[in-house]
Design a protein around this motif. Structure first.
Motif, mmCIF file in Angstrom:
data_model
loop_
_atom_site.group_PDB
_atom_site.id
_atom_site.type_symbol
_atom_site.label_atom_id
_atom_site.label_comp_id
_atom_site.label_asym_id
_atom_site.label_seq_id
_atom_site.Cartn_x
_atom_site.Cartn_y
_atom_site.Cartn_z
ATOM 1 N N PHE A 17 0.813 -1.217 0.000
ATOM 2 C CA PHE A 17 0.000 0.000 0.000
ATOM 3 C C PHE A 17 0.848 1.269 0.000
ATOM 4 C CE2 PHE A 17 -3.369 -2.965 1.229
ATOM 5 C CZ PHE A 17 -4.347 -2.566 0.330
ATOM 6 N N ALA A 18 2.071 1.209 0.516
ATOM 7 C CA ALA A 18 2.984 2.343 0.364
ATOM 8 C C ALA A 18 3.307 2.518 -1.120
ATOM 9 C CB ALA A 18 4.256 2.108 1.170
ATOM 10 N N PHE A 19 3.563 1.415 -1.807
ATOM 11 C CA PHE A 19 3.825 1.450 -3.248
ATOM 12 C C PHE A 19 2.618 1.988 -4.014
ATOM 13 C CE2 PHE A 19 3.023 -0.721 -7.261
ATOM 14 C CZ PHE A 19 4.171 -0.464 -8.002
ATOM 15 N N PHE A 20 1.440 1.421 -3.755
ATOM 16 C CA PHE A 20 0.266 1.766 -4.548
ATOM 17 C C PHE A 20 -0.197 3.201 -4.286
ATOM 18 C CE2 PHE A 20 -4.296 1.541 -5.669
ATOM 19 C CZ PHE A 20 -4.156 1.113 -6.980
ATOM 20 N N THR A 21 -0.099 3.649 -3.024
ATOM 21 C CA THR A 21 -0.542 5.002 -2.683
ATOM 22 C C THR A 21 0.271 6.063 -3.414
ATOM 23 O OG1 THR A 21 -1.246 4.253 -0.494
ATOM 24 C CG2 THR A 21 -0.933 6.615 -0.790
ATOM 25 N N TYR A 22 1.565 5.797 -3.581
ATOM 26 C CA TYR A 22 2.445 6.811 -4.180
ATOM 27 C C TYR A 22 2.934 6.392 -5.572
ATOM 28 C CZ TYR A 22 2.048 8.654 0.431
ATOM 29 O OH TYR A 22 1.521 9.158 1.601
ATOM 30 N N LEU A 23 2.186 5.488 -6.218
ATOM 31 C CA LEU A 23 2.535 5.062 -7.559
ATOM 32 C C LEU A 23 2.355 6.199 -8.564
ATOM 33 C CD1 LEU A 23 3.317 2.914 -9.626
ATOM 34 C CD2 LEU A 23 0.923 2.157 -9.658
#
Length: 410
Positions: A233-239
């Motif tokens: 979710f860190a990846f997806f939130t700031y993708l």
């Protein structure tokens, strides 16, 4: 001998596959996730109609998530004496009621009330999904059934936001929620005719959550789940900021990459059931390992749109199997208390969503999008190491019978 646990061991081998019920649950989860995501694409017109700021309207999403977290921890206890068929049907009724409240809401308070009902339905459904799959199909087919159910999430993730925005512009946001209501009604009718009676088999109480958490495998599993989902979710939130700033893609390119992520995620979810039937532990290990490697590869490649698009799609495919794998893991690790175990996993995922967004935001402000991707890559590699060295899935029969022995001795 604990007869409830004996039933949990024997039932999956005796049951005939009820695929109609599995697909009915898939439609139900599609309706739930669609309703959860709709405000994200309708926030501006909803705020304008209700006379509030977009920030206040955004609390409709927060309310759903918070209630889902609380519900996941208590639903097994509150409904412990109720036929699971009626509990699942009640979630569909809550979905319908939630959408109707939002569609006809005169103010934000009524909207929030509807979203609370949705949070109860979402938290309750995810908590019981693993235990229900164990009752609907034979043990060997549980991963396949879960992959079908979770495919409803993938479809909703891809379709809800763009279709909600499109139809909201054509027919108004209230009518979009009425369409979502119709989906809920259809899901309820289908479930009414296909879900078999499922008498409660657990002995859930508030202390059960603590007892399940005390099992060594469950503790390590919870840690691994928090690490894996926090990294994702860190990846997806700031993708999006990464692709815009680092990769340098246009709006059209960004839309194409996100669509590729969603389609690949659906494919990964659909394939997960067949792969998990062969080697669960390998999938639990390889998925975060691959995702961590891809996060670091994106940072190293930098401005490489084609390569980045491929890596983002592969990430989506890899993550598609993650929720299915961990839900399957619950059915094999705590088959005697699958509902309580499922509730703990749902709570861990909600915590991970919060950590991924909050910690990722702090890292983003300090180091930018590359720093976030480096951080989530490292977290995912730690998760893979934890799974590889500390997590040792066992067969359902072995785990449950050990638990029976411990209960008898006590």
């Amino acid at each position: 001998m604990n007869t409830c646990v004996e039933a949990a061991i024997a039932a999956p081998e005796e049951v005939q596959p009820a695929w109609g019920a599995v697909f009915a649950m898939t439609l139900g989860v599609f309706g739930l996730i669609t309703a959860e995501f709709l405000p994200a694409s309708l926030l501006t017109p909803m705020a304008a109609t209700l006379g509030v700021t977009e920030g206040m309207a955004g609390q409709t999403v927060t309310a759903t998530a918070v209630v889902a977290l609380v519900t996941s921890l208590v639903i097994a206890v509150v409904t412990r004496n109720i036929d699971r068929r009626w509990v699942l049907l009640a979630f569909s009724v809550l979905l319908v009621g939630s959408n109707l409240l939002v569609a006809f809401a005169p103010n934000l308070t009524v909207v929030l009330s509807g979203r609370v009902l949705l949070g109860i339905a979402i938290g309750g459904f995810w908590t019981m999904s693993a235990a229900t799959a164990m009752r609907l199909v034979p043990e060997a087919m549980v991963p396949r059934a879960l992959s079908i159910i979770f495919s409803g999430v993938s479809v909703a993730t891809v379709a809800a936001a763009p279709l909600g925005s499109y139809f909201g512009h054509l027919i108004g946001w209230r009518n979009v929620f009425l369409i979502a209501t119709a989906i809920g009604v259809f899901a309820f009718i289908w479930q009414l005719f296909t879900l078999p009676r499922m008498a409660p088999t657990g002995s859930a109480r508030m202390g059960t959550l603590v007892e399940v958490m005390k099992r060594p495998a469950m503790r390590m599993g919870m840690i691994a789940v928090v690490l894996v989902f926090t990294g994702h979710f860190a990846f997806f939130t700031y993708l999006r900021p990464f692709l815009e700033v680092v990769t340098g893609v246009s709006v059209n390119g960004l839309s194409g990459m996100l669509l590729g992520f969603g389609v690949a995620n659906f494919i990964g979810t659909s394939l997960a059931g067949f792969v998990l039937e062969r080697n669960l532990r390998m999938i639990l290990l390889l998925m975060p390992l691959a995702m961590g490697g891809m996060a670091l590869a994106l940072v190293v490649l930098g401005r490489a749109p084609v390569a980045d698009a491929i890596l983002v799609a592969l990430w989506g495919m890899a993550f598609g199997g993650v929720p299915v794998a961990w839900t399957t893991w619950i059915t094999r690790t705590v088959p005697d208390e699958a509902e309580s175990g499922g509730g703990l996993i749902v709570a861990a995922i909600q915590l991970a969503i919060t950590l991924g967004a909050a910690v990722g935001g702090a890292v983003f402000d300090a180091t930018g999008a590359k720093g976030v991707f480096i951080g989530c890559g490292m977290v995912l590699l730690v998760a893979a190491a934890t799974i590889g060295t500390k997590l040792h899935p066992v067969s359902p029969a072995y785990d449950a019978r050990n638990f029976i022995g411990e209960a008898d001795e006590a």
